[in-house]
Write an enzyme that holds these catalytic residues in place. Structure first.
Site, PDB file in Angstrom:
ATOM      1  N   HIS A   1      21.011 -35.892-100.577  1.00 54.70           N
ATOM      2  CA  HIS A   1      21.593 -37.185-100.218  1.00 54.70           C
ATOM      3  C   HIS A   1      20.652 -37.870 -99.241  1.00 54.70           C
ATOM      4  CE1 HIS A   1      24.378 -40.193 -98.627  1.00 54.70           C
ATOM      5  NE2 HIS A   1      23.961 -39.830 -97.436  1.00 54.70           N
TER       6      HIS A   1
ATOM      7  N   TYR B   1      32.272 -39.515 -99.079  1.00 54.79           N
ATOM      8  CA  TYR B   1      31.898 -40.384-100.200  1.00 54.79           C
ATOM      9  C   TYR B   1      33.008 -41.386-100.541  1.00 54.79           C
ATOM     10  CZ  TYR B   1      27.457 -38.054-101.405  1.00 54.79           C
ATOM     11  OH  TYR B   1      26.151 -37.587-101.409  1.00 54.79           O
TER      12      TYR B   1
ATOM     13  N   GLU C   1      27.071 -41.562 -90.905  1.00 57.82           N
ATOM     14  CA  GLU C   1      26.971 -40.254 -91.570  1.00 57.82           C
ATOM     15  C   GLU C   1      26.465 -39.178 -90.611  1.00 57.82           C
ATOM     16  OE1 GLU C   1      26.201 -42.321 -95.934  1.00 57.82           O
ATOM     17  OE2 GLU C   1      24.580 -41.182 -95.009  1.00 57.82           O
TER      18      GLU C   1
ATOM     19  N   LYS D   1      22.150 -30.708-101.110  1.00 56.44           N
ATOM     20  CA  LYS D   1      23.438 -30.567-101.795  1.00 56.44           C
ATOM     21  C   LYS D   1      23.651 -29.146-102.343  1.00 56.44           C
ATOM     22  CE  LYS D   1      23.739 -35.500-102.988  1.00 56.44           C
ATOM     23  NZ  LYS D   1      23.979 -36.488-104.066  1.00 56.44           N
TER      24      LYS D   1
ATOM     25  N   ASN E   1      21.998 -33.844-107.934  1.00 57.16           N
ATOM     26  CA  ASN E   1      20.666 -34.395-107.689  1.00 57.16           C
ATOM     27  C   ASN E   1      20.044 -33.967-106.359  1.00 57.16           C
ATOM     28  OD1 ASN E   1      22.256 -35.971-106.091  1.00 57.16           O
ATOM     29  ND2 ASN E   1      21.843 -37.899-107.136  1.00 57.16           N
TER      30      ASN E   1
END
Ligand code: ATP
Ligand code: MG
Length: 138
Positions: A116, A50, A127, A10, A113
């Site tokens: 993913h 998302y 995805e 990320k 965080n």
């Protein structure tokens, strides 16, 4: 049980220079890289990725975060890939992530965080196809 999962490093981890460290952990855990690219999501594309979280209170924040800088997307291969990769990344909230997990080492908050990981075989396929054509998967 399928042998592929999908991941993104990320924008927080990219900006903090952790791409190499995270890829090393992925490699050491026995995952093979099937496809990989560094790119930046538009807000529209991040929102689409998302979309399942559209009704959640953090959706706007999540879309802004995921589109604010480059990410590295990858398809990974290993037996029991989805479950084993979720174990490797650790809990969504890094405060609850186990020692030795990617989020324990590199995540800064529940929102930012670091990585993913797909949560099912079905989502891993969707995805992966979001970022990579068949011709880009080896
Ligand atoms: P990911 O899907 O990115 O692998 P996850 O499956 O561990 O993460 P989800 O519940 O799918 O967690 O949430 C997707 C992402 O939304 C989280 O990784 C995080 O970046 C963000 N998020 C989740 N909960 C919160 C929250 N309470 N506040 C802010 N951001 C959140
Ligand atoms: Mg998730």
């Amino acid at each position: 049980m399928s042998n592929r999962t999908f991941t993104m490093i990320k924008p927080d981890a990219t900006q903090n220079g952790h791409t190499g460290g995270i890829l090393a952990m992925i490699n050491e855990a026995g995952f093979r890289i099937v496809a990989m690219k560094t790119t930046q999501l538009s807000a529209e594309k991040a929102g689409e990725f998302y979309a399942v979280h559209k009704e959640r209170p953090f959706y706007g924040e999540l879309v802004a975060f995921m589109s604010r800088g480059p990410i590295t997307a990858a398809i990974l291969e290993k037996s029991n890939a989805v479950e084993d990769f979720r174990k490797l990344i650790g809990a969504t909230n890094p405060a609850q992530a186990d020692e030795g997990t990617i989020r324990k080492k590199y995540a800064t908050s529940i929102g930012e965080n670091a990585v993913h990981g797909s949560d099912s075989d079905e989502n891993a396929a969707v995805e992966g196809a979001f970022f990579f054509s068949k011709l880009e998967q080896f």
